[in-house]
Scaffold this motif. Structure first.
Motif, mmCIF file in Angstrom:
data_model
loop_
_atom_site.group_PDB
_atom_site.id
_atom_site.type_symbol
_atom_site.label_atom_id
_atom_site.label_comp_id
_atom_site.label_asym_id
_atom_site.label_seq_id
_atom_site.Cartn_x
_atom_site.Cartn_y
_atom_site.Cartn_z
ATOM 1 N N PHE A 1 0.833 -1.200 0.000
ATOM 2 C CA PHE A 1 0.000 0.000 0.000
ATOM 3 C C PHE A 1 0.876 1.263 0.000
ATOM 4 O O PHE A 1 0.586 2.224 -0.714
ATOM 5 N N GLY A 2 1.949 1.261 0.769
ATOM 6 C CA GLY A 2 2.869 2.408 0.792
ATOM 7 C C GLY A 2 3.556 2.614 -0.540
ATOM 8 O O GLY A 2 3.733 3.741 -1.007
ATOM 9 N N ILE A 3 3.949 1.514 -1.200
ATOM 10 C CA ILE A 3 4.559 1.620 -2.534
ATOM 11 C C ILE A 3 3.544 2.170 -3.533
ATOM 12 O O ILE A 3 3.870 3.039 -4.352
ATOM 13 N N PHE A 4 2.306 1.704 -3.456
ATOM 14 C CA PHE A 4 1.262 2.197 -4.347
ATOM 15 C C PHE A 4 1.040 3.693 -4.158
ATOM 16 O O PHE A 4 0.963 4.452 -5.125
ATOM 17 N N VAL A 5 0.945 4.125 -2.926
ATOM 18 C CA VAL A 5 0.730 5.545 -2.640
ATOM 19 C C VAL A 5 1.925 6.377 -3.102
ATOM 20 O O VAL A 5 1.754 7.458 -3.675
ATOM 21 N N ALA A 6 3.132 5.872 -2.901
ATOM 22 C CA ALA A 6 4.332 6.602 -3.322
ATOM 23 C C ALA A 6 4.351 6.786 -4.839
ATOM 24 O O ALA A 6 4.600 7.889 -5.337
ATOM 25 N N PHE A 7 4.079 5.726 -5.582
ATOM 26 C CA PHE A 7 4.081 5.845 -7.041
ATOM 27 C C PHE A 7 2.946 6.725 -7.539
ATOM 28 O O PHE A 7 3.092 7.453 -8.522
ATOM 29 N N ARG A 8 1.799 6.666 -6.865
ATOM 30 C CA ARG A 8 0.692 7.551 -7.251
ATOM 31 C C ARG A 8 1.095 9.009 -7.056
ATOM 32 O O ARG A 8 0.827 9.861 -7.919
ATOM 33 N N ASN A 9 1.768 9.323 -5.954
ATOM 34 C CA ASN A 9 2.218 10.692 -5.723
ATOM 35 C C ASN A 9 3.289 11.115 -6.725
ATOM 36 O O ASN A 9 3.303 12.267 -7.177
ATOM 37 N N ILE A 10 4.172 10.208 -7.081
ATOM 38 C CA ILE A 10 5.214 10.535 -8.063
ATOM 39 C C ILE A 10 4.589 10.808 -9.428
ATOM 40 O O ILE A 10 4.978 11.751 -10.130
ATOM 41 N N ILE A 11 3.605 10.019 -9.817
ATOM 42 C CA ILE A 11 2.916 10.258 -11.092
ATOM 43 C C ILE A 11 2.184 11.578 -11.052
ATOM 44 O O ILE A 11 2.184 12.346 -12.022
ATOM 45 N N ARG A 12 1.587 11.904 -9.928
ATOM 46 C CA ARG A 12 0.908 13.186 -9.775
ATOM 47 C C ARG A 12 1.891 14.363 -9.914
ATOM 48 O O ARG A 12 1.578 15.354 -10.555
ATOM 49 N N ILE A 13 3.062 14.225 -9.312
ATOM 50 C CA ILE A 13 4.081 15.276 -9.391
ATOM 51 C C ILE A 13 4.560 15.428 -10.841
ATOM 52 O O ILE A 13 4.727 16.541 -11.336
#
Length: 106
Positions: free
Chosen positions: A88-100
């Protein structure tokens, strides 16, 4: 070893040597200017963006690991809480990176 002054004047420098010296000086200045580091606004902005992406990735993974460990410690579900929260933490991290990365530059 003669005490009499010379009657011949010294030969002046060749004009080609002077021109060559000027060209060499201009080339050295241009090379020195080219080799100077340029730290402009763009490099600072890219540096900040890279640091932000890195912090999102590390924070997501570390936060997921910590929350999973806490859940496992108190609920006794070892290692499933840790694994689920890590992913879940990896998913959230990649989602934030894609958003950035999709954000338009100012």
């Amino acid at each position: 070893m003669n005490d009499e002054p010379e009657t011949r004047d010294p030969v002046g420098e060749d004009a080609r040597i002077d021109a060559l010296d000027e060209r060499l000086k201009a080339l050295r200045e241009r090379e020195e200017k080219r080799n100077q580091p340029t730290a402009g606004v763009e490099s600072d902005e890219n540096y900040r963006l890279g640091n932000r992406v890195l912090s999102e990735l590390l924070g997501g993974v570390a936060g997921g690991l910590f929350l999973g460990w806490v859940i496992d410690h108190f609920a006794g579900t070892s290692p499933w809480g840790l694994l689920v929260m890590l992913f879940f933490g990896i998913f959230v991290a990649f989602r934030n990176i894609i958003r950035i990365s999709n954000r338009r530059p100012d």
